[in-house]
Design a protein around this motif. Structure first.
Motif: not given
Length: 398
Positions: A3, A91-94, A122, A179, A386-390
């Motif tokens: 995590t 959309n948030k940074t991840a 990371n 990754d 990168t990014n991620k959709w919530y």
């Protein structure tokens, strides 16, 4: 599965690492001297990158301190949208997850690139060159101490002590999820990584940078910028390799001879195209393939052009996609050059030596990308995500 560590934990580890580097300064320099003694090559640029002195350690510590003070790049909202059915979409940074950094000769990368990747949430895999093994292992021990002191698992920073065959096997069939891979080094290292990797690779590091002296150049600026770009540090990817001079420049031959004279005081090997060689009595290039080369040495190639368009075309054909500079007092021509030259950084009346994450206000860099995806030029903390959709709903179906 790891995590993402809290920002407080990440910053605490970076702060501890900065303190440990100061405490272990003398020991680190002593270990590095062993690497320098063991190095039997004759690559001057490699040897300069290998050295860890007080200035390098100061830079490592400053990099960690700057990283600690910067905002968390993870979890930044980049886009917000409410669907007509009531769903909330953002959309948030991840974090990427695990980043492998492959590099040659530079122990400071073990701190600076590792620190940027770690601050970005990371896990770090480090694969350094055999010539800097002892220095790298010493620094990784400090990373593990900093992690342990903050109750964080040492597996967040891992050193891969692999030879070439083992590295190739890992790239082709990783024993753990990777990754993103960032190779930092020469063209052979980058080509090797791209050929064998099974995940995305950010291409970093090839220079072959150009300065173009336009017919309206301030010649004092031109001389200072060329000398700085070529001689201040030959071992870095933002060093200068090529110069183009517009033959419409008044008395360009006189300028050419003054430039040759100045470069010779720094023992730079100078080669020219036919016109430049004829004007200055320096050796002529054997063929045009040399225009593609990055030297990482006290060596430069100088040529002539008859127009701005010709200069832009030549730079776009031969450069490494890194940096290019125009010397001119005509702002309109400068803007045209900057808009049309296809490099990650373009300059007007300044040295290419500034293409650097710290110099650009990023607080250091993971690498300097000559790719166009996903980030171009210096890759700082804010780009290593990168990014991620919530999507938040209340039972909506489509």
């Amino acid at each position: 599965m790891k995590t993402v560590l809290s920002i407080a934990k990440r910053n605490a580890v970076l702060s501890s690492m900065a303190i440990l580097l100061e405490q272990e300064r003398a020991n680190l320099k002593a270990v590095n001297q062993q690497d320098l003694t063991n190095y039997s090559g004759d690559d001057l640029a490699m040897e300069k990158r290998l050295l860890v002195d007080d200035a390098k350690i100061d830079g490592m510590i400053l990099s960690l301190q700057q990283l600690t003070s910067q905002e968390d790049p993870v979890g930044k909202v980049r886009f917000d949208f409410t669907h007509e059915n009531g769903m909330k979409i953002s959309n948030k940074t991840a974090a990427f997850g695990t980043i492998l950094i492959i590099y040659e000769s530079r122990p400071d990368v073990t701190v600076e690139a590792g620190g940027i990747a770690f601050k970005s949430g990371n896990k770090i895999l480090l694969k350094g060159g055999k010539e800097s093994l002892l220095s790298n292992l010493k620094i990784v021990n400090l990373w593990h101490q900093a992690l342990k002191d903050n109750d964080v698992a040492s597996s967040w920073v891992e050193y891969l002590n692999y030879d070439r065959a083992e590295t190739q096997a890992f790239l082709e069939n990783p024993t753990q999820k990777v990754d993103l891979i960032v190779p930092r080094g020469g063209e052979q290292l980058i080509a090797f990584t791209k050929k064998h990797a099974t995940c995305p690779v950010i291409v970093s590091g090839r220079g072959n940078n150009f300065v173009y002296v336009n017919q309206e150049a301030d010649l004092e600026k031109a001389l200072a910028i060329i000398i700085n770009g070529k001689t201040s540090n030959i071992s870095v990817c933002n060093a200068l390799d090529k110069v183009l001079i517009d033959t419409n420049l008044p008395n360009w031959e006189a300028f050419a001879n003054e430039l040759v004279s100045k470069l010779k005081t720094f023992n730079v090997t100078i080669l020219g195209d036919d016109a430049f060689a004829k004007a200055t009595q320096i050796p002529v290039i054997e063929n045009d393939l040399i225009w593609f080369e990055e030297f990482l040495d006290y060596k430069i190639v100088i040529g002539t052009t008859q127009s701005d368009e010709e200069a832009i075309t030549k730079i776009n054909k031969y450069c490494g996609g890194h940096s290019a500079s125009i010397i001119t007092e005509n702002n309109e021509i400068a803007q045209q050059f900057m808009d049309n030259v296809d490099t990650a950084a373009v300059y007007h009346n300044a040295s290419t030596r500034f293409t650097d994450g710290g110099q650009f206000g990023l607080g250091g860099e993971l690498a300097i990308s000559t790719d166009k995806l996903h980030q171009r030029g210096p890759i700082g903390l804010q780009h290593l995500v990168t990014n991620k959709w919530y999507v938040y709903g209340q039972g909506q179906i489509r």
